[in-house]
Design an enzyme around this catalytic site. Structure first.
Site, short mmCIF file in Angstrom:
data_model
loop_
_atom_site.label_atom_id
_atom_site.label_comp_id
_atom_site.label_asym_id
_atom_site.label_seq_id
_atom_site.Cartn_x
_atom_site.Cartn_y
_atom_site.Cartn_z
N GLU A 12 15.47 4.09 -3.63
CA GLU A 12 16.08 3.32 -2.54
C GLU A 12 17.16 2.37 -3.03
OE1 GLU A 12 11.95 4.43 -1.08
OE2 GLU A 12 12.84 3.75 -2.97
N ALA B 15 13.00 9.53 3.17
CA ALA B 15 13.35 9.33 4.57
C ALA B 15 14.56 10.20 4.95
CB ALA B 15 13.67 7.86 4.82
N GLY C 181 10.13 7.71 0.41
CA GLY C 181 8.96 7.73 1.28
C GLY C 181 7.93 8.76 0.85
N GLU D 260 5.98 7.05 -1.77
CA GLU D 260 5.15 6.04 -1.11
C GLU D 260 3.95 6.67 -0.41
OE1 GLU D 260 8.01 2.46 0.24
OE2 GLU D 260 8.75 4.45 0.77
#
Length: 255
Positions: A129, A61, A106, A109
Site C-alpha cells: 500500500e 483491493a 488486502g 491482510e
C-alpha cells in the site's frame, strides 16, 4: 457470487472467486462478511478453509475502484472494509488460509485473519500500500505486527516489498510451505482433523488466545480461567475425560 461457502464433512470452504486476481472490491468485501458470519453461525460447519483457488489467493483491493473514491467516501467505507475482515477473524471455529500465488495488500491482510496459514512454495506475500501513498487499511498495521513483531511488520509496510513463501515461513507470516498442488488438500486435512474435535473447547481456546493478546497478563489469565471452568458444563468435557480414563488419551469421539 464472488465469495461462496461450500460445506463438506463439517468443513466450510470460503472460496474467493473474482477472476483473474480476486481483487477485493466493495461488493466482494461485503459478501466476504456475509459468508464469514454464515460460517460462524452454521452448526454443520466446524472448521473453515479460506481459499482463493489454485492460481491466486487475492492480489489486494480493486485499485480502480479506490482511485475514484474521495476522502469522504473512504471515511464512510473504512469501517465496512475492516468489518469484513474482522468477521473472518471472529469466526468462532478453527480457520486456515490456503494460500496459492499472490496474497498482497488486502489479500495478505485476509490471511492474517486466519488461525494458521498454509502457503504454496510459489506463494508471495506483501503489503504494498505504501507504493500507492497509503497504508494498510484492513487490519494490516495491527494484525501483522502482532503476528511477526513490530520491526518486521514495519519493514514490510514501509518498503512495500513482496516476500517469498520461504521468507514468510522464516518470519512467521506463513506456518507451513508445501507444493502448490498440496495447499488446499493439506489445509482441508488440518480443518477436518479439528472438525472432529470438541467444538466448545476449540472455540474457548481461540477466544482465550485472541482476547488475551489484546490485554495484560492478569486479565488474560482471568479470561482463560473463566473459559476453562465453563467447559466443565459441556458434554464434550465429559466425553473426553471418560474416554481418557477408560481407553487412554486421544481416542475420544466428540459429538
Amino acid at each position: 457470487m464472488t465469495v461462496t461457502l461450500e460445506v463438506d464433512n463439517a468443513v466450510g470452504t470460503v472460496r474467493l472467486d473474482r477472476p483473474p486476481m480476486n481483487a477485493l472490491d466493495i461488493a466482494t468485501q461485503d459478501r466476504l462478511r456475509e459468508v464469514a458470519e454464515e460460517a460462524g453461525r452454521r452448526s454443520d460447519v466446524r472448521a473453515v478453509v479460506v481459499w482463493g483457488g489454485e492460481k491466486v489467493f487475492a492480489a489486494g483491493a480493486d485499485i480502480k475502484e479506490m482511485q475514484a473514491m474521495s476522502y469522504q467516501d473512504m471515511v464512510d467505507r473504512a469501517r465496512g472494509l475492516q468489518d469484513a475482515f474482522t468477521a473472518v477473524a471472529r469466526i468462532p471455529k478453527p480457520v486456515v488460509a490456503a494460500v496459492n500465488g499472490y496474497a498482497l495488500g488486502g489479500g495478505c491482510e485476509l490471511t492474517l485473519c486466519a488461525d494458521i496459514r498454509i502457503a504454496a512454495e510459489n506463494a508471495t506475500f506483501g503489503q504494498p500500500e505504501i507504493l500507492l501513498g497509503l497504508i494498510p487499511g484492513a487490519g494490516g498495521t495491527q494484525r501483522l505486527a502482532r503476528l511477526v513483531g513490530p520491526a518486521r511488520a514495519k519493514d514490510l509496510i514501509f518498503t512495500g516489498r513482496m516476500v517469498t513463501a520461504a521468507e514468510a515461513l522464516a518470519i512467521g507470516l506463513a506456518d507451513r510451505v508445501v507444493p502448490a498442488e498440496e495447499v488446499y488438500p493439506q489445509a482441508r486435512a488440518w480443518a477436518e482433523r479439528l472438525a472432529r474435535g470438541p467444538a466448545y473447547a476449540l472455540r474457548a481456546a481461540k477466544e482465550a488466545v485472541d482476547a488475551g493478546l489484546e490485554t495484560d497478563l492478569d486479565t488474560g489469565l482471568t479470561i482463560e480461567r473463566t473459559l476453562f471452568a465453563g467447559l466443565f458444563a459441556t458434554a464434550d468435557r465429559e466425553t473426553g475425560m471418560r474416554s481418557f480414563v477408560e481407553d487412554g488419551p486421544g481416542k475420544a469421539r466428540f459429538q
